[in-house]
Every structure is written in C-alpha cells, then in structure tokens.
Design a protein around this motif. Sequence first.
Motif, PDB file in Angstrom:
ATOM      1  N   VAL A 148       0.841  -1.208   0.000  1.00  0.00           N
ATOM      2  CA  VAL A 148       0.000   0.000   0.000  1.00  0.00           C
ATOM      3  C   VAL A 148       0.874   1.255   0.000  1.00  0.00           C
ATOM      4  O   VAL A 148       1.692   1.446   0.901  1.00  0.00           O
ATOM      5  N   ASP A 149       0.703   2.064  -1.026  1.00  0.00           N
ATOM      6  CA  ASP A 149       1.259   3.429  -1.020  1.00  0.00           C
ATOM      7  C   ASP A 149       0.143   4.311  -1.544  1.00  0.00           C
ATOM      8  O   ASP A 149       0.122   4.704  -2.714  1.00  0.00           O
ATOM      9  N   VAL A 150      -0.801   4.587  -0.656  1.00  0.00           N
ATOM     10  CA  VAL A 150      -2.061   5.192  -1.089  1.00  0.00           C
ATOM     11  C   VAL A 150      -1.850   6.549  -1.756  1.00  0.00           C
ATOM     12  O   VAL A 150      -2.501   6.872  -2.742  1.00  0.00           O
ATOM     13  N   LEU A 151      -0.893   7.354  -1.237  1.00  0.00           N
ATOM     14  CA  LEU A 151      -0.510   8.623  -1.883  1.00  0.00           C
ATOM     15  C   LEU A 151       0.881   8.446  -2.486  1.00  0.00           C
ATOM     16  O   LEU A 151       1.864   8.666  -1.811  1.00  0.00           O
ATOM     17  N   ARG A 152       1.038   8.089  -3.740  1.00  0.00           N
ATOM     18  CA  ARG A 152       0.031   7.811  -4.699  1.00  0.00           C
ATOM     19  C   ARG A 152       0.347   6.590  -5.549  1.00  0.00           C
ATOM     20  O   ARG A 152      -0.412   6.222  -6.422  1.00  0.00           O
ATOM     21  N   ALA A 153       1.536   5.982  -5.298  1.00  0.00           N
ATOM     22  CA  ALA A 153       2.038   4.990  -6.267  1.00  0.00           C
ATOM     23  C   ALA A 153       1.105   3.793  -6.492  1.00  0.00           C
ATOM     24  O   ALA A 153       0.830   3.418  -7.636  1.00  0.00           O
ATOM     25  N   THR A 154       0.626   3.176  -5.375  1.00  0.00           N
ATOM     26  CA  THR A 154      -0.203   1.980  -5.624  1.00  0.00           C
ATOM     27  C   THR A 154      -1.580   2.360  -6.170  1.00  0.00           C
ATOM     28  O   THR A 154      -2.198   1.589  -6.903  1.00  0.00           O
ATOM     29  N   GLY A 212       6.839   8.234 -13.129  1.00  0.00           N
ATOM     30  CA  GLY A 212       7.306   8.350 -11.749  1.00  0.00           C
ATOM     31  C   GLY A 212       7.641   9.765 -11.357  1.00  0.00           C
ATOM     32  O   GLY A 212       7.595  10.691 -12.167  1.00  0.00           O
ATOM     33  N   GLU A 213       7.950   9.886 -10.066  1.00  0.00           N
ATOM     34  CA  GLU A 213       8.206  11.221  -9.524  1.00  0.00           C
ATOM     35  C   GLU A 213       9.513  11.282  -8.751  1.00  0.00           C
ATOM     36  O   GLU A 213      10.035  10.268  -8.304  1.00  0.00           O
ATOM     37  N   THR A 214       9.975  12.510  -8.603  1.00  0.00           N
ATOM     38  CA  THR A 214      11.062  12.817  -7.688  1.00  0.00           C
ATOM     39  C   THR A 214      10.571  14.038  -6.907  1.00  0.00           C
ATOM     40  O   THR A 214      10.204  15.043  -7.524  1.00  0.00           O
ATOM     41  N   GLY A 215      10.487  13.891  -5.602  1.00  0.00           N
ATOM     42  CA  GLY A 215       9.954  14.991  -4.785  1.00  0.00           C
ATOM     43  C   GLY A 215       8.512  15.324  -5.132  1.00  0.00           C
ATOM     44  O   GLY A 215       8.078  16.471  -4.983  1.00  0.00           O
ATOM     45  N   GLY A 216       7.779  14.337  -5.634  1.00  0.00           N
ATOM     46  CA  GLY A 216       6.358  14.544  -5.951  1.00  0.00           C
ATOM     47  C   GLY A 216       6.102  15.003  -7.389  1.00  0.00           C
ATOM     48  O   GLY A 216       4.997  14.905  -7.908  1.00  0.00           O
ATOM     49  N   ILE A 217       7.146  15.520  -8.050  1.00  0.00           N
ATOM     50  CA  ILE A 217       7.015  16.071  -9.414  1.00  0.00           C
ATOM     51  C   ILE A 217       7.557  15.049 -10.431  1.00  0.00           C
ATOM     52  O   ILE A 217       8.492  14.315 -10.120  1.00  0.00           O
ATOM     53  N   GLY A 246       4.194  11.586 -14.754  1.00  0.00           N
ATOM     54  CA  GLY A 246       4.580  11.623 -13.349  1.00  0.00           C
ATOM     55  C   GLY A 246       3.913  10.524 -12.546  1.00  0.00           C
ATOM     56  O   GLY A 246       3.748   9.394 -13.035  1.00  0.00           O
ATOM     57  N   ASN A 247       3.502  10.853 -11.331  1.00  0.00           N
ATOM     58  CA  ASN A 247       2.911   9.851 -10.433  1.00  0.00           C
ATOM     59  C   ASN A 247       1.530  10.314  -9.975  1.00  0.00           C
ATOM     60  O   ASN A 247       1.155  10.117  -8.824  1.00  0.00           O
ATOM     61  N   SER A 248       0.800  10.933 -10.912  1.00  0.00           N
ATOM     62  CA  SER A 248      -0.580  11.328 -10.606  1.00  0.00           C
ATOM     63  C   SER A 248      -1.515  10.309 -11.238  1.00  0.00           C
ATOM     64  O   SER A 248      -1.347   9.959 -12.413  1.00  0.00           O
ATOM     65  N   SER A 261       9.101   4.373 -11.485  1.00  0.00           N
ATOM     66  CA  SER A 261      10.018   4.615 -10.364  1.00  0.00           C
ATOM     67  C   SER A 261       9.475   5.754  -9.512  1.00  0.00           C
ATOM     68  O   SER A 261       9.305   6.869 -10.000  1.00  0.00           O
ATOM     69  N   THR A 262       9.160   5.445  -8.257  1.00  0.00           N
ATOM     70  CA  THR A 262       8.719   6.499  -7.330  1.00  0.00           C
ATOM     71  C   THR A 262       9.578   6.414  -6.070  1.00  0.00           C
ATOM     72  O   THR A 262      10.294   5.422  -5.871  1.00  0.00           O
ATOM     73  N   THR A 263       9.480   7.424  -5.223  1.00  0.00           N
ATOM     74  CA  THR A 263      10.396   7.495  -4.074  1.00  0.00           C
ATOM     75  C   THR A 263      10.228   6.313  -3.121  1.00  0.00           C
ATOM     76  O   THR A 263      11.214   5.739  -2.658  1.00  0.00           O
ATOM     77  N   ASN A 264       8.992   5.936  -2.825  1.00  0.00           N
ATOM     78  CA  ASN A 264       8.779   4.876  -1.826  1.00  0.00           C
ATOM     79  C   ASN A 264       7.963   3.698  -2.352  1.00  0.00           C
ATOM     80  O   ASN A 264       8.226   2.548  -1.998  1.00  0.00           O
ATOM     81  N   GLY A 265       6.960   3.968  -3.173  1.00  0.00           N
ATOM     82  CA  GLY A 265       5.992   2.936  -3.558  1.00  0.00           C
ATOM     83  C   GLY A 265       6.569   1.799  -4.384  1.00  0.00           C
ATOM     84  O   GLY A 265       6.340   0.624  -4.085  1.00  0.00           O
ATOM     85  N   THR A 266       7.331   2.133  -5.417  1.00  0.00           N
ATOM     86  CA  THR A 266       7.836   1.058  -6.287  1.00  0.00           C
ATOM     87  C   THR A 266       8.878   0.210  -5.545  1.00  0.00           C
ATOM     88  O   THR A 266       8.953  -1.001  -5.740  1.00  0.00           O
ATOM     89  N   ASN A 296       1.764  14.676   6.778  1.00  0.00           N
ATOM     90  CA  ASN A 296       2.844  15.397   6.088  1.00  0.00           C
ATOM     91  C   ASN A 296       2.853  15.183   4.582  1.00  0.00           C
ATOM     92  O   ASN A 296       2.987  16.135   3.817  1.00  0.00           O
ATOM     93  N   HIS A 297       2.691  13.920   4.161  1.00  0.00           N
ATOM     94  CA  HIS A 297       2.747  13.664   2.718  1.00  0.00           C
ATOM     95  C   HIS A 297       1.579  14.327   1.995  1.00  0.00           C
ATOM     96  O   HIS A 297       1.719  14.805   0.863  1.00  0.00           O
ATOM     97  N   CYS A 298       0.452  14.375   2.686  1.00  0.00           N
ATOM     98  CA  CYS A 298      -0.736  15.024   2.138  1.00  0.00           C
ATOM     99  C   CYS A 298      -0.474  16.532   2.001  1.00  0.00           C
ATOM    100  O   CYS A 298      -0.748  17.129   0.954  1.00  0.00           O
ATOM    101  N   LYS A 335       2.313  17.981   1.631  1.00  0.00           N
ATOM    102  CA  LYS A 335       3.278  18.204   0.543  1.00  0.00           C
ATOM    103  C   LYS A 335       2.570  18.185  -0.811  1.00  0.00           C
ATOM    104  O   LYS A 335       2.784  19.059  -1.656  1.00  0.00           O
ATOM    105  N   LEU A 336       1.683  17.183  -0.997  1.00  0.00           N
ATOM    106  CA  LEU A 336       0.976  17.072  -2.280  1.00  0.00           C
ATOM    107  C   LEU A 336       0.048  18.271  -2.493  1.00  0.00           C
ATOM    108  O   LEU A 336      -0.065  18.780  -3.609  1.00  0.00           O
ATOM    109  N   LEU A 337      -0.585  18.727  -1.422  1.00  0.00           N
ATOM    110  CA  LEU A 337      -1.483  19.881  -1.545  1.00  0.00           C
ATOM    111  C   LEU A 337      -0.681  21.133  -1.913  1.00  0.00           C
ATOM    112  O   LEU A 337      -1.095  21.919  -2.766  1.00  0.00           O
TER     113      LEU A 337
HETATM  114  C1  MLT Z   1       6.096   7.551  -3.403  1.00  0.00           C
HETATM  115  O1  MLT Z   1       6.299   6.485  -4.016  1.00  0.00           O
HETATM  116  O2  MLT Z   1       6.876   8.002  -2.576  1.00  0.00           O
HETATM  117  C2  MLT Z   1       4.841   8.366  -3.600  1.00  0.00           C
HETATM  118  O3  MLT Z   1       3.948   7.704  -4.408  1.00  0.00           O
HETATM  119  C3  MLT Z   1       5.173   9.777  -3.882  1.00  0.00           C
HETATM  120  C4  MLT Z   1       4.088  10.590  -4.540  1.00  0.00           C
HETATM  121  O4  MLT Z   1       3.084  10.949  -3.910  1.00  0.00           O
HETATM  122  O5  MLT Z   1       4.200  10.906  -5.727  1.00  0.00           O
END
Ligand code: MLT
Length: 237
Positions: free
Chosen positions: A26-32, A71-76, A84-86, A103-108, A202-204, A206-208
């Motif tokens: 689970v990486d709800v925001l947002r990778a999975t 994928g994203e780096t720092g959300g972008i 990206g990762n939207s 490739s995302t920071t945490n999810g992948t 916090n992650h929310c 950042k995305l906002l």
């Molecule tokens: C992650 O893999 O770290 C997240 O999905 C980052 C994001 O919100 O883009």
Amino acid sequence: MMKLDVLPVAGKIHVARLMDTTAIVVDVLRATTCMVIGIQNGINKIIPTSDAAEAASFVTRLGSRDSLLAGETGGIKTQGFDIGNSPFEFSEEAVKGRTVIMSTTNGTTAVCAAASADNVLIGAMVNATAVAKRTVELGKDAVIICAGTDGAISADDMIAAGAIAEEICKNAADVTCTDTVTICRWLYKAYMEKRVDIHEINHCKKLLALGFEKDVKLCFTRDTTDIVPTYSYGIIQ
Ligand code: MLT
C-alpha cells in the motif's frame, strides 16, 4: 485460522518474514493508487523499479515504442520521464496497451521489497474491498506492507491498511490480528468518523502544496474498482 499483520514501513524485508504469506503493498498517496488505476485503464504491464536510473535502463533494453516511463522525484514528474505519479496521468488514453516502467520514491521500492511473498497484491483505497476479498480467497496468512515515506511511517498508508484490514476481518471466518493491525483499524475508524483530518498528514500537506488536491481526493475514494493487480517475476499485471 488466518494471521494478519501490518508492516508500518516497508524498508528492507527479510525473505523469511513473507514466506507462505500474501503481501498487500500500500502506497495510497500515490504509487499503488496509480498502479491500480493504470491497470484498470488497460496498461499491459508495469515494471516497478527502485530508482530512476534503473527505470531508464529498462527503456533502453525494451525500446521506447511501447514503453512509457512513469514516476516522480519529490512529488514532481522525474526529468525526462513521460508521465509523473498522478493517477490522472494514468488515463486510458495515455497508458492503454503500454508497458509502464515506474520509479517512485517509496511505492515502487516497497513493491520490489515484497517479492518473496507467495502472492503480492497491489492495494489502495480505490480497491480496498476487492484486495481484501482476494486476500481471503488466497487462504494464506497476510501482511499489509505500508510503503511509508523515506523510511518513516506515513499515516495515509496506515489509514488505508486499516480499511483493508477491516474488510479482511469482515470476510474471513477466523482472523488473528497483531496490535499494529488493531492500531490501523482504530485509525481508519477515527478517519471514517471524521475524528482525524488527513490534511494534517505530512505527505498530504506536501501534495497539496504542489497543487495535487484532486489526487488526494481520488486516492482516498473507496472502492471505485474491483481490479487487484498482482506483482510476480518483476511484473505488475
Ligand atoms: C512515493 O512512491 O513516494 C509516492 O507515491 C510519492 C508521490 O506521492 O508521488
């Protein structure tokens, strides 16, 4: 009797920990969430990678005709990537029939870390009930793996883990939960009763700040699909 656990942060997972289990990543925001939406919109396959360089090397090997770098780096959106990762970028128009190298920071990384489980399922709020039912059908002990953020707990993942755990407990005849599962279920209940505000996560935040309000809303919408992607031999389908 089924045993259910939650790993609050994926990190490095010992092979023995997931032996003979079903893992739900689970990486709800947002990778999975992107993975579930992307498979729903007709992606041929997703190859999750642990960093951008590995992702780029896959494109070199596969050729860029049918493959897409996401994928994203720092959300972008990572520089040089196609999307990206939207979840809105994983539209049918953009991804149908494509091989998406992600490739995302945490999810992948969390998905790759779950490889030693017997079954690896991709979970999110958008498929919470479906992923829970599939887990019960598989009949094994289960571990919900929260991706977390940079090695730390991310409350958004724990809320989603609570939603999935709740459904597993509803659907399985006999489940023993660890206290981590119970904490996630409490958190989910508090979220449902509007006693916690996801905007404080916090992650929310950042995305906002990056303007992804619609993403947050979509990622926290329950059960919009029955799609349950699986990860096997390096591929999500
Ligand atoms: C992650 O893999 O770290 C997240 O999905 C980052 C994001 O919100 O883009």
